[in-house]
Design a protein around this motif. Structure first.
Motif, PDB file in Angstrom:
ATOM      1  N   THR A  67     -12.714   1.022   5.660  1.00  0.00           N
ATOM      2  CA  THR A  67     -12.110   0.331   6.802  1.00  0.00           C
ATOM      3  C   THR A  67     -11.757  -1.087   6.368  1.00  0.00           C
ATOM      4  O   THR A  67     -12.449  -1.688   5.543  1.00  0.00           O
ATOM      5  CB  THR A  67     -13.057   0.279   8.020  1.00  0.00           C
ATOM      6  OG1 THR A  67     -14.274  -0.360   7.643  1.00  0.00           O
ATOM      7  CG2 THR A  67     -13.382   1.674   8.520  1.00  0.00           C
ATOM      8  N   ALA A  68     -10.692  -1.610   6.926  1.00  0.00           N
ATOM      9  CA  ALA A  68     -10.242  -2.954   6.570  1.00  0.00           C
ATOM     10  C   ALA A  68     -11.202  -4.003   7.116  1.00  0.00           C
ATOM     11  O   ALA A  68     -11.717  -3.867   8.228  1.00  0.00           O
ATOM     12  CB  ALA A  68      -8.836  -3.193   7.117  1.00  0.00           C
ATOM     13  N   CYS A  69     -11.422  -5.029   6.338  1.00  0.00           N
ATOM     14  CA  CYS A  69     -12.307  -6.127   6.765  1.00  0.00           C
ATOM     15  C   CYS A  69     -11.603  -7.066   7.742  1.00  0.00           C
ATOM     16  O   CYS A  69     -12.218  -7.538   8.692  1.00  0.00           O
ATOM     17  CB  CYS A  69     -12.772  -6.925   5.549  1.00  0.00           C
ATOM     18  SG  CYS A  69     -13.810  -5.990   4.414  1.00  0.00           S
ATOM     19  N   GLU A  70     -10.327  -7.340   7.515  1.00  0.00           N
ATOM     20  CA  GLU A  70      -9.604  -8.311   8.335  1.00  0.00           C
ATOM     21  C   GLU A  70      -8.766  -7.698   9.449  1.00  0.00           C
ATOM     22  O   GLU A  70      -8.321  -8.423  10.338  1.00  0.00           O
ATOM     23  CB  GLU A  70      -8.680  -9.165   7.448  1.00  0.00           C
ATOM     24  CG  GLU A  70      -9.401 -10.052   6.456  1.00  0.00           C
ATOM     25  CD  GLU A  70      -9.741  -9.354   5.145  1.00  0.00           C
ATOM     26  OE1 GLU A  70     -10.481  -9.945   4.353  1.00  0.00           O
ATOM     27  OE2 GLU A  70      -9.273  -8.223   4.920  1.00  0.00           O
TER      28      GLU A  70
END
Length: 99
Positions: free
Chosen positions: A44-47
């Motif tokens: 999953t993307a952090c930002e």
């Protein structure tokens, strides 16, 4: 070191992240039984809260492409497909170099 294996990178956005994560777990179990499957790294993307990515390793491009067709009609994969709002990238890659 190079390998014959093919990496499939899919980056997508989802509307309901929790629903998508649950559906992805089900899809992973289904795909793990496909011919030529090696591994699946789900991230999953952090930002970006609504962005997911999947890095799936296949024995070869033929296996990856056959799986791509199969997921379109696999009822176990359908909930994950339904959870995806948009696909940002879907591409196959070969490893050129690794350290």
């Amino acid at each position: 070191m190079t390998t014959e294996h093919v990496l499939e990178l899919a980056v997508c956005t989802v509307a309901d992240k929790e629903q998508a994560l649950a559906a992805r777990r089900q899809a992973m179990q289904a795909v793990a039984r496909y011919p030529g499957f090696v591994s699946w790294r789900a991230v999953t993307a952090c930002e970006t809260a609504d962005m997911l990515a999947d890095l799936v390793e296949w024995e070869n491009l033929d296996a990856a492409q056959a799986a791509g067709k199969r997921v379109m009609t696999d009822p176990e994969f359908a909930p994950y497909m339904a959870a995806i709002s948009s696909v940002q990238l879907m591409q196959h890659f070969q490893t050129e170099q690794q350290i």
